[in-house]
Design a protein around this motif. Structure first.
Motif, PDB file in Angstrom:
ATOM      1  N   ARG A   1     -26.902  74.590  14.183  1.00  0.00           N
ATOM      2  CA  ARG A   1     -27.031  73.286  13.800  1.00  0.00           C
ATOM      3  C   ARG A   1     -27.922  72.440  13.082  1.00  0.00           C
ATOM      4  O   ARG A   1     -27.589  71.885  11.892  1.00  0.00           O
ATOM      5  CB  ARG A   1     -28.448  72.940  15.084  1.00  0.00           C
ATOM      6  CG  ARG A   1     -27.617  72.838  16.141  1.00  0.00           C
ATOM      7  CD  ARG A   1     -28.998  72.321  17.056  1.00  0.00           C
ATOM      8  NE  ARG A   1     -29.637  73.474  17.844  1.00  0.00           N
ATOM      9  CZ  ARG A   1     -29.893  74.254  18.924  1.00  0.00           C
ATOM     10  NH1 ARG A   1     -28.404  73.911  19.235  1.00  0.00           N
ATOM     11  NH2 ARG A   1     -30.382  75.281  19.285  1.00  0.00           N
ATOM     12  N   LYS A   2     -28.514  73.931  12.006  1.00  0.00           N
ATOM     13  CA  LYS A   2     -29.226  73.317  10.932  1.00  0.00           C
ATOM     14  C   LYS A   2     -28.421  73.718   9.547  1.00  0.00           C
ATOM     15  O   LYS A   2     -28.653  72.895   8.723  1.00  0.00           O
ATOM     16  CB  LYS A   2     -30.808  75.444  10.354  1.00  0.00           C
ATOM     17  CG  LYS A   2     -32.047  74.959  11.638  1.00  0.00           C
ATOM     18  CD  LYS A   2     -32.092  76.333  11.069  1.00  0.00           C
ATOM     19  CE  LYS A   2     -33.860  76.509  11.527  1.00  0.00           C
ATOM     20  NZ  LYS A   2     -34.565  77.489  11.891  1.00  0.00           N
TER      21      LYS A   2
ATOM     22  N   GLU B   1     -30.445  81.555  19.699  1.00  0.00           N
ATOM     23  CA  GLU B   1     -30.643  81.379  17.573  1.00  0.00           C
ATOM     24  C   GLU B   1     -29.076  81.167  17.212  1.00  0.00           C
ATOM     25  O   GLU B   1     -29.797  80.320  16.444  1.00  0.00           O
ATOM     26  CB  GLU B   1     -31.167  82.729  17.647  1.00  0.00           C
ATOM     27  CG  GLU B   1     -31.946  82.648  15.876  1.00  0.00           C
ATOM     28  CD  GLU B   1     -32.507  84.295  15.731  1.00  0.00           C
ATOM     29  OE1 GLU B   1     -32.758  84.800  14.552  1.00  0.00           O
ATOM     30  OE2 GLU B   1     -32.674  84.988  16.841  1.00  0.00           O
TER      31      GLU B   1
ATOM     32  N   ASP C   1     -29.222  77.795  16.900  1.00  0.00           N
ATOM     33  CA  ASP C   1     -29.726  77.194  15.813  1.00  0.00           C
ATOM     34  C   ASP C   1     -29.703  77.516  14.470  1.00  0.00           C
ATOM     35  O   ASP C   1     -29.479  76.487  14.118  1.00  0.00           O
ATOM     36  CB  ASP C   1     -31.304  77.829  16.712  1.00  0.00           C
ATOM     37  CG  ASP C   1     -32.250  76.557  15.990  1.00  0.00           C
ATOM     38  OD1 ASP C   1     -31.970  75.399  15.965  1.00  0.00           O
ATOM     39  OD2 ASP C   1     -33.056  77.629  15.046  1.00  0.00           O
TER      40      ASP C   1
END
Length: 70
Positions: free
Chosen positions: A26-27, A20, A23
């Motif tokens: 990355r965002k 998570e 992620d």
């Protein structure tokens, strides 16, 4: 202001928290978010990093205990 300590035993595993967190990174790197969205993701990333650190600390303690017993 620091973020609160995670619970004694987080509900997420190290692997779940790490994935998570990746992620979230990355965002944030992709951009295109509002300031509020970015801040929310940053705060979640801090929480996830603390969960990962919790599990790493526990693993280090177990290794130290095993080494001391040997």
């Amino acid at each position: 202001m620091s973020t609160p300590e995670p619970a004694a035993e987080p509900t997420q595993t190290y692997e779940q928290a790490r994935e998570e967190l990746a992620d979230v990174v990355r965002k944030l790197e992709a951009g295109g978010l509002t300031l509020e969205e970015s801040l929310g993701l940053w705060e979640r990333g801090e929480q996830l990093a603390e969960i990962c650190q919790h599990w790493l600390d526990r693993a280090r303690e177990r290794l130290a205990a095993t080494s001391a017993d040997a």
